[in-house]
Write an enzyme that holds these catalytic residues in place. Structure first.
Site, PDB file in Angstrom:
ATOM      1  N   ARG A   1      18.984  38.083  36.515  1.00  0.00           N
ATOM      2  CA  ARG A   1      20.028  38.449  37.546  1.00  0.00           C
ATOM      3  C   ARG A   1      21.038  37.515  37.976  1.00  0.00           C
ATOM      4  O   ARG A   1      21.685  37.846  39.094  1.00  0.00           O
ATOM      5  CB  ARG A   1      19.256  39.095  38.895  1.00  0.00           C
TER       6      ARG A   1
ATOM      7  N   LYS B   1      36.291  34.903  33.770  1.00  0.00           N
ATOM      8  CA  LYS B   1      36.277  36.397  33.106  1.00  0.00           C
ATOM      9  C   LYS B   1      35.147  36.072  31.797  1.00  0.00           C
ATOM     10  O   LYS B   1      35.440  35.291  31.317  1.00  0.00           O
ATOM     11  CB  LYS B   1      37.409  36.533  32.204  1.00  0.00           C
TER      12      LYS B   1
ATOM     13  N   GLU C   1      49.613  30.101  25.010  1.00  0.00           N
ATOM     14  CA  GLU C   1      49.132  30.543  26.240  1.00  0.00           C
ATOM     15  C   GLU C   1      49.600  29.576  27.235  1.00  0.00           C
ATOM     16  O   GLU C   1      49.793  29.718  28.625  1.00  0.00           O
ATOM     17  CB  GLU C   1      47.532  30.293  26.556  1.00  0.00           C
TER      18      GLU C   1
ATOM     19  N   LYS D   1      46.828  28.539  36.928  1.00  0.00           N
ATOM     20  CA  LYS D   1      45.830  29.814  36.705  1.00  0.00           C
ATOM     21  C   LYS D   1      44.895  29.782  37.839  1.00  0.00           C
ATOM     22  O   LYS D   1      44.615  30.831  38.198  1.00  0.00           O
ATOM     23  CB  LYS D   1      45.310  29.521  35.280  1.00  0.00           C
TER      24      LYS D   1
ATOM     25  N   GLU E   1      41.529  40.773  39.619  1.00  0.00           N
ATOM     26  CA  GLU E   1      42.660  41.488  38.851  1.00  0.00           C
ATOM     27  C   GLU E   1      43.106  42.670  39.387  1.00  0.00           C
ATOM     28  O   GLU E   1      43.155  43.874  38.571  1.00  0.00           O
ATOM     29  CB  GLU E   1      42.325  41.438  37.270  1.00  0.00           C
TER      30      GLU E   1
ATOM     31  N   ARG F   1      46.890  38.993  39.344  1.00  0.00           N
ATOM     32  CA  ARG F   1      46.141  38.381  38.031  1.00  0.00           C
ATOM     33  C   ARG F   1      46.720  39.147  36.983  1.00  0.00           C
ATOM     34  O   ARG F   1      46.819  38.261  35.804  1.00  0.00           O
ATOM     35  CB  ARG F   1      44.733  38.339  38.144  1.00  0.00           C
TER      36      ARG F   1
ATOM     37  N   ASN G   1      48.700  38.493  31.946  1.00  0.00           N
ATOM     38  CA  ASN G   1      48.592  39.228  30.701  1.00  0.00           C
ATOM     39  C   ASN G   1      49.809  39.423  30.067  1.00  0.00           C
ATOM     40  O   ASN G   1      50.077  40.033  29.006  1.00  0.00           O
ATOM     41  CB  ASN G   1      48.138  40.665  31.027  1.00  0.00           C
TER      42      ASN G   1
ATOM     43  N   HIS H   1      50.358  40.063  26.242  1.00  0.00           N
ATOM     44  CA  HIS H   1      49.022  40.473  26.003  1.00  0.00           C
ATOM     45  C   HIS H   1      48.935  41.948  25.276  1.00  0.00           C
ATOM     46  O   HIS H   1      48.061  42.304  24.710  1.00  0.00           O
ATOM     47  CB  HIS H   1      48.141  40.154  26.958  1.00  0.00           C
TER      48      HIS H   1
ATOM     49  N   HIS I   1      47.481  42.226  21.817  1.00  0.00           N
ATOM     50  CA  HIS I   1      46.092  42.820  21.469  1.00  0.00           C
ATOM     51  C   HIS I   1      46.449  43.974  20.172  1.00  0.00           C
ATOM     52  O   HIS I   1      45.645  43.834  19.501  1.00  0.00           O
ATOM     53  CB  HIS I   1      45.586  43.425  22.599  1.00  0.00           C
TER      54      HIS I   1
ATOM     55  N   HIS J   1      45.117  34.206  18.314  1.00  0.00           N
ATOM     56  CA  HIS J   1      45.521  34.994  19.568  1.00  0.00           C
ATOM     57  C   HIS J   1      46.902  34.328  20.044  1.00  0.00           C
ATOM     58  O   HIS J   1      47.739  35.014  20.387  1.00  0.00           O
ATOM     59  CB  HIS J   1      44.341  34.669  20.574  1.00  0.00           C
TER      60      HIS J   1
HETATM   61  N1  GLY Z   1      43.155  35.283  30.425  1.00  0.00           N
HETATM   62  C1  GLY Z   1      43.883  36.178  31.543  1.00  0.00           C
HETATM   63  C2  GLY Z   1      42.943  36.290  32.725  1.00  0.00           C
HETATM   64  O1  GLY Z   1      41.973  35.364  32.853  1.00  0.00           O
HETATM   65  O2  GLY Z   1      43.215  36.923  33.834  1.00  0.00           O
END
Ligand code: GLY
Length: 349
Positions: free
Chosen positions: A115, A137, A179, A218, A228, A232, A236, A239, A243, A258
């Protein structure tokens, strides 16, 4: 002396980003940890080896093959089983050593094992140092969808170490550089964008100050919007298109990193921004800058082929996609647009 950035969520310190020059400097960050389990990408076993030599509390290590195909529930179960067999308790800390695939996988396992136990990251790619390993993330791919299963849980720390970049191949370096440039298109204090361009073009890998500056941007965004819900989404930038480009490349069996997709995606986002009057002349200037940096700028696929993938993008909500559009270097806006509107802007400009 370590440089340290704190991620503060709801007034509480949720994690930190710590800079260092040598791998051995990780030791004080793990002092007093009785049960450290290192999950590492076998391609950077030398980094894991140096971590384990420096940290007395390491109880076990788990090597993984960090590939997009292996970023799966099968690998999650494999790591979880290894932890269980090694007797990892709820006091254990999982230390991820590798790029974004490894930190995503290890963080996800930690977040569900018994958990939830703590984890920390030692990112070994520039991309993970400026982006993937910061902000919590975690997750895996599912069916044909990237990062479809996962959670947001902050790592206890992310150790950004200059030494680990010494063996990073140039193409991977450039992937992370895209990035970094993205970060400074979003927020450009102290002329970081121009300084990053100069550094990337110079061929030097010694860019700790800029890497930590990008990490700080960041960390700030994540502190303000960890889940997000709004700001946040700015991270992106490029992105949605990236993607779709990566999806199309996979279908064609072509190799696009990427960061390469993000560079092309940012140019496409700038084209949409120029077309909608959000910016002026930005597509041309980004194209010039990224070319100087050694990044691709022209998407090789017909715009129409990107549409289907974008429609399926998990960020699509109610038929609209949160497009991040650059206004100028250092400022972006979020516009909820249909894919059709975005495509029309791309095709007619
Ligand atoms: N890679 C974008 C974020 O972590 O929100």
């Amino acid at each position: 002396m370590h440089k340290e950035i704190t991620i503060t969520i709801g007034g509480t310190a949720a994690g930190r980003v710590v800079g260092g020059s040598r791998i051995a400097e990780i030791a004080p960050l793990l002092s007093g940890e009785p049960e450290v389990f290192v999950v590492y990408d076998e391609q950077v076993s030398w980094v894991a080896g140096e971590v384990m030599a420096a940290v007395p509390g390491v109880r076990g290590s788990i090597a993984i093959e960090a590939t997009e195909e292996g970023k799966s529930m099968e690998t999650v179960l494999l790591i979880a089983r290894s932890l269980l067999e090694a007797g990892a308790s709820r006091k254990a800390l999982v230390l991820a050593v590798g790029g974004g695939i490894t930190t995503d996988l290890a963080g996800f396992v930690a977040s569900i094992y018994k958990r939830g136990i703590r984890y920390a990251n030692v990112p070994t790619t520039l991309l993970a140092q400026v982006d993937a390993a910061i902000g919590g993330k975690t997750g895996v791919n599912f069916d044909s969808y990237k990062n479809m299963l996962g959670v947001i849980v902050q790592p206890v720390f992310t150790f950004i170490c200059a030494e680990v970049l010494q063996t990073l191949p140039r193409r991977d370096f450039l992937s992370g550089a895209a990035e970094m440039l993205k970060t400074f298109v979003i927020e450009n204090e102290d002329d970081h964008y121009a300084r990053a361009l100069a550094w990337i073009s110079s061929g030097s890998t010694d860019g700790q100050e800029l890497i930590l500056a990008a990490a700080a941007v960041k960390a700030g965004v994540v502190s303000r919007d960890p889940f997000e819900a709004g700001e946040r989404r700015k991270l992106n930038l490029g992105h949605t298109f990236a993607h779709a480009i990566e999806h199309e490349a996979r279908l064609r069996g072509e190799d696009v990193t990427h960061g390469e997709a993000v560079a092309m995606g940012m140019v496409l986002a700038a084209r949409v921004a120029d077309a909608l009057g959000v910016s002026s002349g930005l597509e041309a200037s980004l194209t010039q800058d990224f070319t100087t940096a050694g990044l691709p700028t022209q998407c090789p696929y017909p715009m129409e082929t990107l549409a289907e993938a974008m429609d399926k993008d998990k960020k699509a909500e109610g038929g609209l996609v949160h497009f991040v559009l650059p206004e100028r270097i250092g400022s972006v806006v979020i516009r909820d647009l249909s894919v059709a509107v975005a495509l029309n802007a791309l095709i007619t400009n």
